[in-house]
Design a protein around this motif. Structure first.
Motif, mmCIF file in Angstrom:
data_model
loop_
_atom_site.group_PDB
_atom_site.id
_atom_site.type_symbol
_atom_site.label_atom_id
_atom_site.label_comp_id
_atom_site.label_asym_id
_atom_site.label_seq_id
_atom_site.Cartn_x
_atom_site.Cartn_y
_atom_site.Cartn_z
ATOM 1 N N TYR A 184 -20.370 77.852 85.599
ATOM 2 C CA TYR A 184 -20.156 77.537 84.179
ATOM 3 C C TYR A 184 -20.769 78.631 83.291
ATOM 4 N N SER A 210 -20.439 66.607 85.507
ATOM 5 C CA SER A 210 -20.325 65.439 86.364
ATOM 6 C C SER A 210 -21.488 65.363 87.352
ATOM 7 N N GLY A 212 -10.776 77.128 87.227
ATOM 8 C CA GLY A 212 -10.425 77.074 85.811
ATOM 9 C C GLY A 212 -11.623 76.655 84.983
ATOM 10 N N ALA A 213 -11.675 77.128 83.747
ATOM 11 C CA ALA A 213 -12.835 76.869 82.890
ATOM 12 C C ALA A 213 -13.061 75.381 82.661
ATOM 13 N N ALA A 214 -11.987 74.632 82.373
ATOM 14 C CA ALA A 214 -12.144 73.214 82.064
ATOM 15 C C ALA A 214 -12.676 72.441 83.269
ATOM 16 N N ARG A 215 -12.088 72.701 84.425
ATOM 17 C CA ARG A 215 -12.508 71.965 85.619
ATOM 18 C C ARG A 215 -13.926 72.355 86.055
ATOM 19 N N THR A 216 -14.279 73.625 85.868
ATOM 20 C CA THR A 216 -15.635 74.072 86.199
ATOM 21 C C THR A 216 -16.663 73.352 85.338
ATOM 22 N N GLY A 217 -16.392 73.281 84.036
ATOM 23 C CA GLY A 217 -17.299 72.566 83.138
ATOM 24 C C GLY A 217 -17.402 71.090 83.479
ATOM 25 N N GLN A 218 -16.272 70.468 83.773
ATOM 26 C CA GLN A 218 -16.268 69.050 84.126
ATOM 27 C C GLN A 218 -17.068 68.807 85.400
ATOM 28 N N THR A 246 -14.838 60.800 84.615
ATOM 29 C CA THR A 246 -16.038 61.209 83.869
ATOM 30 C C THR A 246 -17.274 60.637 84.520
#
Length: 333
Positions: A253, A297, A287-293, A328
């Motif tokens: 991230y 998490s 991907g940026a979104a999945r890495t952050g999630q 989430t």
């Protein structure tokens, strides 16, 4: 100079003062061995080692006295000091005169760590030859593995060399040790296969987490769980796996968030450049979104364990479900 140039430089003779600095301990150890092999006879009489932490103020005179001593039945005398970080005043008072006119029969070897110099910058002192012992690039590492194998009479293709490098995270100290294990296993005239590397070379916990993340990015949940179970079977508990995942996803991230080059990112995060390159590759695959999630998490699950809302076993199961199928942190409890 880069370490790869150091061996050839010795053909022209030894410099009076060497500064080995950087994070790769293997290069420092090998460099000292090269100096001793080339110039040192009767080590018990002509080799002296000092701990720089013990040399403060007037105690530095003992280092200079050793460097000014003449060798006995040897071309050179070697004086090694580890962790020498003099202040400006200490350098001016005790060291400057020697650095300006070093002994022709002594090799003064200074072995320091990586990072910014503390106090006086010895790289700026006269007659100092700096040898850069920082992490080697991929091409250099691969060439070293291949050459070591070939000289020992063992066949090893590029894929196997790359596996050794990846499993050891580019650390030459580990690469050298694991390469010797492979040579002993194969024997002269033998060959090394990918299966041999997988069976013989120890993979760091960090690399195991890398494998789990790689499997996650490919959507191979069975492979992810296989590596996780291997970690659990070798003594790491669920809390340890969670913490390792949390640290790893945080790094991915942060690498994406910084948006800097591999070299700049490595310096900012205190990582090795090779590790940044490998991590960036995975972050982009996720991907940026999945890495952050993924990071938030796992972080939420670790927090839930610390607060007593979840057991480590329950938290890891919940994290795996979210990593596989989305959701989430609130799904955990």
């Amino acid at each position: 100079m880069k370490f790869v140039m150091f061996k050839d430089s010795l053909k022209e003779g030894a410099a009076p003062i060497y500064l080995f600095d950087g994070e790769e301990e293997y290069f420092k150890q090998r460099g000292e061995e090269m100096l001793c092999e080339a110039f040192l006879r009767e080590p018990s009489l002509n080799y002296t080692a000092f701990d720089g932490d013990a040399l403060k103020g007037a105690q530095l005179t003992s280092l200079i006295a050793a460097a000014q001593s003449f060798p006995f039945l040897s071309e050179k005398r070697i004086v090694k000091v580890t962790g020498l970080y003099p202040t400006e005043r200490e350098y001016e008072t005790y060291l400057k005169a020697y650095f300006e006119a070093p002994s022709e029969t002594t090799v003064l070897l200074i072995v320091n760590g990586a990072g910014k110099a503390k106090g006086f910058d010895l790289k700026k002192a006269p007659n100092v030859t700096r040898v850069d012992c920082s992490r080697a690039d991929e091409e250099t590492v691969l060439r070293w593995i291949y050459t070591r194998m070939r000289r020992a009479g063992v066949a090893c293709d590029t894929e196997c060399c790359e596996r050794v490098m990846r499993y050891c995270l580019g650390s030459m100290s580990r690469i050298a040790a694991e390469t010797e294990k492979l040579l002993a296993y194969s024997g002269e005239g033998g060959s090394v296969t990918a299966a041999d590397v997988d069976a013989i070379v120890y993979r760091d916990t960090e690399y195991k987490i890398y494998e789990m993340t790689d499997a996650l990015g490919r959507g191979n949940h069975a492979a992810y769980l296989s590596v996780m179970n291997e970690l659990l079977g070798k003594g790491m508990d669920e809390a340890g796996v969670l913490n390792a995942l949390c640290n790893y996803f945080r790094t991915l991230y942060e690498i994406l968030a910084l948006g800097k080059s591999d070299a700049e990112t490595a310096k900012a995060l205190g990582m090795k450049e090779y590790a940044v390159k490998m991590s960036r590759r995975q972050a982009r695959m996720l991907g940026a979104a999945r890495t952050g999630q993924a990071y938030f998490s796992v972080y939420g699950a670790v927090s839930a364990v610390k607060s007593g809302r979840l057991t480590p076993q329950g938290a890891l199961a919940a994290v795996n479900a979210r990593l596989f199928f989305g959701g989430t942190e609130n799904n955990a409890g």
